[in-house]
Design a protein around this motif. Structure first.
Motif, PDB file in Angstrom:
ATOM      1  N   MET A 360       0.853  -1.190   0.000  1.00  0.00           N
ATOM      2  CA  MET A 360       0.000   0.000   0.000  1.00  0.00           C
ATOM      3  C   MET A 360       0.883   1.233   0.000  1.00  0.00           C
ATOM      4  O   MET A 360       1.897   1.280   0.687  1.00  0.00           O
ATOM      5  CB  MET A 360      -0.932   0.008   1.216  1.00  0.00           C
ATOM      6  N   TYR A 367      -6.417   3.770   2.600  1.00  0.00           N
ATOM      7  CA  TYR A 367      -5.964   2.393   2.402  1.00  0.00           C
ATOM      8  C   TYR A 367      -4.629   2.124   3.090  1.00  0.00           C
ATOM      9  O   TYR A 367      -4.354   1.008   3.510  1.00  0.00           O
ATOM     10  CB  TYR A 367      -5.813   2.088   0.906  1.00  0.00           C
ATOM     11  N   TYR A 368      -3.800   3.142   3.178  1.00  0.00           N
ATOM     12  CA  TYR A 368      -2.449   2.975   3.721  1.00  0.00           C
ATOM     13  C   TYR A 368      -2.465   3.026   5.243  1.00  0.00           C
ATOM     14  O   TYR A 368      -3.159   3.842   5.846  1.00  0.00           O
ATOM     15  CB  TYR A 368      -1.529   4.057   3.181  1.00  0.00           C
ATOM     16  N   PRO A 464      -4.922   0.334  -4.896  1.00  0.00           N
ATOM     17  CA  PRO A 464      -5.050  -0.453  -3.671  1.00  0.00           C
ATOM     18  C   PRO A 464      -5.521  -1.886  -3.853  1.00  0.00           C
ATOM     19  O   PRO A 464      -5.003  -2.797  -3.199  1.00  0.00           O
ATOM     20  CB  PRO A 464      -6.048   0.360  -2.839  1.00  0.00           C
TER      21      PRO A 464
END
Length: 570
Positions: A360, A367-368, A464
């Motif tokens: 990611m 998402y990270y 992602p």
């Protein structure tokens, strides 16, 4: 060993993380608009300037197709560059294949709508968009819905198609001269990426295919430039398409695109040669410069303009999980602990790298998840611990270590890093034999699943969901570790089928924790890259992609201040 303790983490905590903006997503103050000039030429070293075009035919599924042909072939969607940071927007447009939903504009599509019952994408095409005449290939004609359907069908029937890529599509139909309907079997989170602004979404006319789509001389699309010349291993040159349909608004005034008369993409395997070309003005823009060269160039050529970005991908040594000794997770984790990654950041990258930027990427807000928020079983893989590495190897039945082969390519600019990794492994008794291949043979080894137990590469993070799918699902082309766990594949299917992005983000975070813990890769730091350009390059701020590896929408909008260039002695 107990894995995925992170499944117990509160969803609320993950959702809280999703609203934290990274520095790269902050809004910039737009630069004062200058009046554009027409004419002039541009010479550009793209992000992957060491790799020549792999194929000019999208149906060959070459990952570089958009980078090499995107000035000629257009797609349904592309980046909305009015929302770039240099224009006061939130987006850097640097990701190799991620366009946030708010950063997408119609290219060949004028408008579109995603509907349910059944799930379908209804697209209305722009009218009056022309394929130009090309001698020996085709007469000039309008692009229609039939061209979109034809391009999709040809990709879908290609024997080189990525496994499962279009499994979510039921049918694609032209419902009118300018209307296309994509009917889906169910919701897929990548519906617009996989055929819209993806790697293989070029709209190619059937006349080009009949003439031979693999031959660059037959290339002919609706884009702002026409392919003019190709010298293998050296350059790809384009000339302006005088009948191009699009325009750019600058300072409140609308200007017909493109601005430059011609654009040349340069291919040079040697980094030093390419940086010399930039320094001497033979290259106007160089999109990928390593930190050490950037430092010297800033001193030698202080007038260059600069942008710094975290590389959009991952550097790693993949370990084949279907082959001994890498079928044992203890061995894979041991090799991760045996490498001093902090020292690599300090010495090899000069501090210009982040410990965790893959699978990611920090710019994928929501998402990270930062390394410090990861479970301990993940964190310890990034801490140098040769004593524990040796203990794990002994526990797995390799007290004296073992020997394995790792393949890399001569096109890699980081084989010195691989040598460093080999030196670290040798200290815990593991000998890594390095095999250097030419790029086509290197890619063939991965694609045919005949790659050696170790496989060194840098791969684009993509987006992602694709980052998890392409690297870690059974049978995927970009899965050199041959990682194969049915439960992981099942979770991936659930992520794709989830329409609620916030829920999708949580599931993707948990999957990322899981795959990091299971370590099918020897995870390496993600380096920063630099882009530099001369002051005469205008309407540009270091953007790299306007779609999947597609710089064309960016380059078509650059104009050259020819008077300034001449004044500077070039």
């Amino acid at each position: 060993m107990a894995f995925l303790k992170s499944t117990r983490i509160a969803a609320a905590a993950l959702l809280a993380c999703a609203v934290v903006l990274s520095a790269s997503a902050q809004t910039a103050t737009p630069a004062k608009a200058e009046k554009p000039q027409y004419g002039g030429t541009l010479s550009i070293g793209n992000v992957y300037y060491t790799v020549s075009p792999l194929s000019f035919d999208a149906a060959d599924w070459p990952w570089k197709h958009n980078q090499d042909t995107g000035l000629t072939y257009e797609q349904l969607f592309s980046a909305d560059l009015t929302k770039a940071k240099r224009n006061g927007g939130p987006f850097p447009f640097q990701s190799d294949a991620y366009l946030p939903p708010q950063g997408i504009r119609g290219e060949l599509a004028e408008k579109w709508e995603l509907k349910q019952n059944p799930w379908r994408l209804e697209v209305q095409l722009r009218k009056g968009v022309m394929f130009p005449a090309k001698q020996g290939v085709m007469a000039a004609r309008e692009m229609t819905a039939e061209d979109v359907v034809y391009s999709y069908d040809r990709l879908n029937k290609s024997p080189k198609k990525i496994s499962g890529y279009f499994d979510h599509v039921d049918k694609v139909e032209a419902t009118g001269k300018y209307s296309v309907v994509f009917t889906y079997k169910g919701y897929n989170a990548e519906y617009d990426y996989r055929f819209g602004w993806g790697y293989y979404s070029a709209i190619m006319p059937k006349e080009v295919v009949a003439a031979g789509a693999q031959d660059w001389k037959n290339a002919n699309g609706t884009g702002p430039f026409l392919m003019d010349n190709y010298v293998q291993g050296n350059s790809l040159t384009f000339k302006k398409n005088p009948g191009y349909w699009d325009s750019e608004t600058i300072g409140g005034e609308k200007y017909k695109l493109p601005f430059a008369d011609s654009i040349t993409y340069r291919f040079i395997k040697d980094e030093a040669t390419m940086t010399t070309a930039l320094r001497t003005g033979k290259v106007d823009v160089l999109e990928a410069i390593r930190w050490s060269d950037a430092e010297s160039l800033k001193k030698q050529v202080p007038k260059l303009q600069w942008n710094k970005y975290l590389a959009m991908g991952g550097m790693f040594v993949a370990m084949r999980t279907d082959t001994k000794p890498f079928d044992d997770i203890r061995v894979r984790r041991a090799l991760n602990m045996a490498v001093n990654k902090q020292e690599i950041i300090k010495t090899y990258w000069g501090g210009n790298a982040e410990m965790l930027g893959f699978p990611m990427h920090p710019t994928w807000v929501g998402y990270y998840e930062p390394l410090e928020q990861m479970p301990d079983a993940v964190k310890e893989l990034f801490v140098f611990n040769p004593a524990k590495a040796k203990a794990l190897l002994a526990e797995a039945g390799y007290p004296n270590g073992f020997t394995f082969k790792t393949q890399t390519t001569s096109a890699s600019t980081d084989n010195d890093l691989l040598a460093m990794v080999a030196a670290y492994l040798a200290k815990v008794g593991v000998k890594m034999e390095i095999q250097v291949l030419e790029y086509p043979a290197y890619m063939s080894a991965m694609g045919t699943k005949t790659n050696t137990p170790g496989y060194f590469m840098f791969t684009g993070a993509t987006n992602p969901t694709t980052s998890l799918r392409k690297n870690f699902l059974k049978g995927q082309y970009w899965n050199p570790s041959q990682f194969n766990e049915p439960e992981f594949d099942k979770k991936m299917a659930e992520v794709y089928a989830e329409p609620d992005e916030r829920v999708r983000q949580i599931k993707a975070k948990l999957m990322t924790r899981e795959i990091l813990e299971k370590a099918p890769y020897l995870w390496l730091p993600t380096q920063y890259g630099f882009t530099a350009w001369w002051p005469w390059v205008k309407n540009y701020g270091g953007e790299l992609r306007g779609g999947s590896e597609r710089p064309a929408p960016i380059h078509a909008r650059i104009w050259v201040d020819q008077e300034l260039k001449k004044k500077m002695g070039f």
